[in-house]
Design a protein around this motif. Structure first.
Motif, PDB file in Angstrom:
ATOM      1  N   TYR A   1      -1.297   7.215 -10.848  1.00  0.00           N
ATOM      2  CA  TYR A   1      -2.176   7.367  -9.697  1.00  0.00           C
ATOM      3  C   TYR A   1      -1.773   8.603  -8.906  1.00  0.00           C
ATOM      4  CZ  TYR A   1      -3.813   2.584 -10.440  1.00  0.00           C
ATOM      5  OH  TYR A   1      -4.364   1.455 -10.973  1.00  0.00           O
ATOM      6  N   ASN A   2      -2.765   9.194  -8.257  1.00  0.00           N
ATOM      7  CA  ASN A   2      -2.514  10.340  -7.395  1.00  0.00           C
ATOM      8  C   ASN A   2      -2.699   9.941  -5.937  1.00  0.00           C
ATOM      9  OD1 ASN A   2      -2.106  12.543  -9.325  1.00  0.00           O
ATOM     10  ND2 ASN A   2      -4.197  12.080  -9.930  1.00  0.00           N
ATOM     11  N   TYR A   3      -1.764  10.376  -5.119  1.00  0.00           N
ATOM     12  CA  TYR A   3      -1.838  10.095  -3.699  1.00  0.00           C
ATOM     13  C   TYR A   3      -1.644  11.384  -2.906  1.00  0.00           C
ATOM     14  CZ  TYR A   3      -1.534   5.120  -4.673  1.00  0.00           C
ATOM     15  OH  TYR A   3      -1.775   3.848  -5.119  1.00  0.00           O
ATOM     16  N   TRP A   4      -2.305  11.414  -1.753  1.00  0.00           N
ATOM     17  CA  TRP A   4      -2.182  12.553  -0.840  1.00  0.00           C
ATOM     18  C   TRP A   4      -1.674  12.083   0.519  1.00  0.00           C
ATOM     19  CZ3 TRP A   4      -3.040  17.586  -2.195  1.00  0.00           C
ATOM     20  CH2 TRP A   4      -3.737  17.814  -3.387  1.00  0.00           C
TER      21      TRP A   4
ATOM     22  N   SER B   1       4.999  -0.043  -2.747  1.00  0.00           N
ATOM     23  CA  SER B   1       5.487  -0.569  -4.020  1.00  0.00           C
ATOM     24  C   SER B   1       5.251   0.464  -5.119  1.00  0.00           C
ATOM     25  CB  SER B   1       4.759  -1.877  -4.364  1.00  0.00           C
ATOM     26  OG  SER B   1       5.224  -2.397  -5.587  1.00  0.00           O
ATOM     27  N   ILE B   2       6.306   1.199  -5.446  1.00  0.00           N
ATOM     28  CA  ILE B   2       6.221   2.303  -6.401  1.00  0.00           C
ATOM     29  C   ILE B   2       7.196   2.048  -7.528  1.00  0.00           C
ATOM     30  CG2 ILE B   2       6.555   4.777  -6.716  1.00  0.00           C
ATOM     31  CD1 ILE B   2       6.001   5.048  -3.665  1.00  0.00           C
ATOM     32  N   TYR B   3       6.694   2.133  -8.747  1.00  0.00           N
ATOM     33  CA  TYR B   3       7.568   1.944  -9.906  1.00  0.00           C
ATOM     34  C   TYR B   3       8.291   3.236 -10.243  1.00  0.00           C
ATOM     35  CZ  TYR B   3       8.953   1.221 -14.758  1.00  0.00           C
ATOM     36  OH  TYR B   3       9.674   1.163 -15.918  1.00  0.00           O
ATOM     37  N   ARG B   4       7.525   4.326 -10.310  1.00  0.00           N
ATOM     38  CA  ARG B   4       8.137   5.614 -10.650  1.00  0.00           C
ATOM     39  C   ARG B   4       7.267   6.751 -10.122  1.00  0.00           C
ATOM     40  NH1 ARG B   4       8.128   6.094 -16.511  1.00  0.00           N
ATOM     41  NH2 ARG B   4       6.183   7.263 -16.322  1.00  0.00           N
ATOM     42  N   ILE B   5       7.926   7.731  -9.556  1.00  0.00           N
ATOM     43  CA  ILE B   5       7.226   8.940  -9.127  1.00  0.00           C
ATOM     44  C   ILE B   5       7.404   9.992 -10.215  1.00  0.00           C
ATOM     45  CG2 ILE B   5       7.068  10.768  -7.422  1.00  0.00           C
ATOM     46  CD1 ILE B   5       8.111   8.801  -5.341  1.00  0.00           C
ATOM     47  N   ASN B   6       6.311  10.390 -10.831  1.00  0.00           N
ATOM     48  CA  ASN B   6       6.378  11.359 -11.927  1.00  0.00           C
ATOM     49  C   ASN B   6       6.591  12.774 -11.407  1.00  0.00           C
ATOM     50  OD1 ASN B   6       5.820   9.303 -13.839  1.00  0.00           O
ATOM     51  ND2 ASN B   6       3.652   9.472 -13.323  1.00  0.00           N
ATOM     52  N   ALA B   7       5.861  13.106 -10.362  1.00  0.00           N
ATOM     53  CA  ALA B   7       5.937  14.455  -9.805  1.00  0.00           C
ATOM     54  C   ALA B   7       5.477  14.416  -8.356  1.00  0.00           C
ATOM     55  CB  ALA B   7       5.063  15.429 -10.592  1.00  0.00           C
TER      56      ALA B   7
ATOM     57  N   LYS C   1       3.470   5.953 -10.872  1.00  0.00           N
ATOM     58  CA  LYS C   1       3.108   4.684 -11.494  1.00  0.00           C
ATOM     59  C   LYS C   1       3.515   3.572 -10.526  1.00  0.00           C
ATOM     60  CE  LYS C   1       3.657   4.085 -15.952  1.00  0.00           C
ATOM     61  NZ  LYS C   1       2.326   4.322 -16.536  1.00  0.00           N
ATOM     62  N   LEU C   2       2.619   2.601 -10.384  1.00  0.00           N
ATOM     63  CA  LEU C   2       2.901   1.506  -9.461  1.00  0.00           C
ATOM     64  C   LEU C   2       3.580   0.326 -10.147  1.00  0.00           C
ATOM     65  CD1 LEU C   2      -0.334   1.578  -7.296  1.00  0.00           C
ATOM     66  CD2 LEU C   2       1.748   2.961  -7.128  1.00  0.00           C
ATOM     67  N   SER C   3       3.513   0.306 -11.482  1.00  0.00           N
ATOM     68  CA  SER C   3       4.214  -0.703 -12.252  1.00  0.00           C
ATOM     69  C   SER C   3       4.460  -0.127 -13.619  1.00  0.00           C
ATOM     70  CB  SER C   3       3.395  -1.996 -12.347  1.00  0.00           C
ATOM     71  OG  SER C   3       2.239  -1.797 -13.139  1.00  0.00           O
ATOM     72  N   TYR C   4       5.202  -0.839 -14.457  1.00  0.00           N
ATOM     73  CA  TYR C   4       5.543  -0.342 -15.790  1.00  0.00           C
ATOM     74  C   TYR C   4       4.290  -0.064 -16.610  1.00  0.00           C
ATOM     75  CZ  TYR C   4       7.263  -0.307 -20.556  1.00  0.00           C
ATOM     76  OH  TYR C   4       7.517   0.045 -21.851  1.00  0.00           O
TER      77      TYR C   4
ATOM     78  N   GLN D   1       0.839  -1.191   0.000  1.00  0.00           N
ATOM     79  CA  GLN D   1       0.000   0.000   0.000  1.00  0.00           C
ATOM     80  C   GLN D   1       0.872   1.239   0.000  1.00  0.00           C
ATOM     81  OE1 GLN D   1      -2.809   0.113   3.200  1.00  0.00           O
ATOM     82  NE2 GLN D   1      -3.607   2.103   2.633  1.00  0.00           N
ATOM     83  N   VAL D   2       0.577   2.150  -0.890  1.00  0.00           N
ATOM     84  CA  VAL D   2       1.366   3.365  -1.008  1.00  0.00           C
ATOM     85  C   VAL D   2       0.911   4.376   0.036  1.00  0.00           C
ATOM     86  CG1 VAL D   2       1.956   5.299  -2.483  1.00  0.00           C
ATOM     87  CG2 VAL D   2       1.800   2.998  -3.446  1.00  0.00           C
ATOM     88  N   GLN D   3       1.877   4.996   0.672  1.00  0.00           N
ATOM     89  CA  GLN D   3       1.580   6.042   1.649  1.00  0.00           C
ATOM     90  C   GLN D   3       2.503   7.220   1.454  1.00  0.00           C
ATOM     91  OE1 GLN D   3       1.885   3.977   5.502  1.00  0.00           O
ATOM     92  NE2 GLN D   3      -0.283   4.453   5.814  1.00  0.00           N
ATOM     93  N   LEU D   4       1.978   8.388   1.757  1.00  0.00           N
ATOM     94  CA  LEU D   4       2.776   9.608   1.818  1.00  0.00           C
ATOM     95  C   LEU D   4       2.676  10.120   3.253  1.00  0.00           C
ATOM     96  CD1 LEU D   4       1.679  11.488  -1.421  1.00  0.00           C
ATOM     97  CD2 LEU D   4       3.695  10.054  -1.103  1.00  0.00           C
ATOM     98  N   VAL D   5       3.805  10.335   3.871  1.00  0.00           N
ATOM     99  CA  VAL D   5       3.815  10.781   5.258  1.00  0.00           C
ATOM    100  C   VAL D   5       4.601  12.073   5.370  1.00  0.00           C
ATOM    101  CG1 VAL D   5       4.432  10.220   7.629  1.00  0.00           C
ATOM    102  CG2 VAL D   5       3.619   8.421   6.091  1.00  0.00           C
ATOM    103  N   GLU D   6       3.906  13.125   5.781  1.00  0.00           N
ATOM    104  CA  GLU D   6       4.558  14.423   5.943  1.00  0.00           C
ATOM    105  C   GLU D   6       5.091  14.567   7.371  1.00  0.00           C
ATOM    106  OE1 GLU D   6       0.769  15.526   3.439  1.00  0.00           O
ATOM    107  OE2 GLU D   6       1.209  14.306   5.201  1.00  0.00           O
ATOM    108  N   SER D   7       6.085  15.409   7.506  1.00  0.00           N
ATOM    109  CA  SER D   7       6.613  15.741   8.819  1.00  0.00           C
ATOM    110  C   SER D   7       7.246  17.122   8.765  1.00  0.00           C
ATOM    111  CB  SER D   7       7.649  14.708   9.270  1.00  0.00           C
ATOM    112  OG  SER D   7       8.728  14.662   8.371  1.00  0.00           O
ATOM    113  N   GLY D   8       7.442  17.699   9.946  1.00  0.00           N
ATOM    114  CA  GLY D   8       8.138  18.976  10.014  1.00  0.00           C
ATOM    115  C   GLY D   8       7.267  20.164  10.371  1.00  0.00           C
ATOM    116  N   GLY D   9       5.990  19.938  10.546  1.00  0.00           N
ATOM    117  CA  GLY D   9       5.119  21.050  10.904  1.00  0.00           C
ATOM    118  C   GLY D   9       5.377  21.517  12.323  1.00  0.00           C
ATOM    119  N   GLY D  10       4.759  22.632  12.663  1.00  0.00           N
ATOM    120  CA  GLY D  10       4.920  23.150  14.012  1.00  0.00           C
ATOM    121  C   GLY D  10       4.605  24.620  14.079  1.00  0.00           C
ATOM    122  N   LEU D  11       5.218  25.295  15.031  1.00  0.00           N
ATOM    123  CA  LEU D  11       4.984  26.722  15.261  1.00  0.00           C
ATOM    124  C   LEU D  11       6.302  27.472  15.138  1.00  0.00           C
ATOM    125  CD1 LEU D  11       3.180  29.078  16.255  1.00  0.00           C
ATOM    126  CD2 LEU D  11       3.803  28.402  18.590  1.00  0.00           C
ATOM    127  N   VAL D  12       6.308  28.500  14.307  1.00  0.00           N
ATOM    128  CA  VAL D  12       7.493  29.337  14.142  1.00  0.00           C
ATOM    129  C   VAL D  12       7.079  30.794  14.159  1.00  0.00           C
ATOM    130  CG1 VAL D  12       8.765  27.594  12.819  1.00  0.00           C
ATOM    131  CG2 VAL D  12       7.383  29.319  11.626  1.00  0.00           C
TER     132      VAL D  12
END
Length: 121
Positions: free
Chosen positions: A108-111, A27-33, A100-103, A1-12
């Motif tokens: 696919y778009n993920y958030w 399992s990711i074949y290629r990240i386009n952008a 792309k998850l395979s050739y 399962q594809v996941q995107l995990v952000e970090s670094g937020g806070g108060l400045v």
């Protein structure tokens, strides 16, 4: 399962700098952008910056010259270096990836789940 995990937020404080990170896993074949979006309270989500697989970048006018997007392909991670921060930069920042998850798979778009970031004046 594809996941995107952000970090670094806070108060400045206004004028300071901060870096956000977003790591893709699975399992990711290629990240386009990969891109960053943000959503301030009571406003629609807006695009902030994008980096394409060839390394080219583009920025929203509101952050150009202050934010820098970069990526580490080996780590499947995108960064958003933010400087000269303003209170109006306060928002939940979301990572987005087009991949792309395979050739032979379609794109696919993920958030990511978002990371809160607050700039105090």
């Amino acid at each position: 399962q594809v996941q995107l995990v952000e970090s670094g937020g806070g108060l400045v404080q206004a004028g300071e700098s901060l870096r956000l990170s977003c790591a893709a896993s699975g399992s990711i074949y290629r990240i386009n952008a990969m891109a960053w979006y943000r959503q301030a309270p009571g406003k629609q989500r807006e695009w902030v910056a994008v980096i394409i697989s060839d390394g080219s970048t583009n920025y929203a006018a509101s952050v150009k010259g202050r934010f820098t997007i970069s990526r580490d392909n080996a780590k499947k991670t995108v960064y958003l270096q933010m400087s000269s921060l303003k209170p109006e930069d306060t928002a939940v920042y979301y990572c987005h990836a087009d991949m792309k998850l395979s050739y032979s798979s379609p794109d696919y778009n993920y958030w990511g789940q978002g990371t809160q970031f607050t700039v105090s004046s």
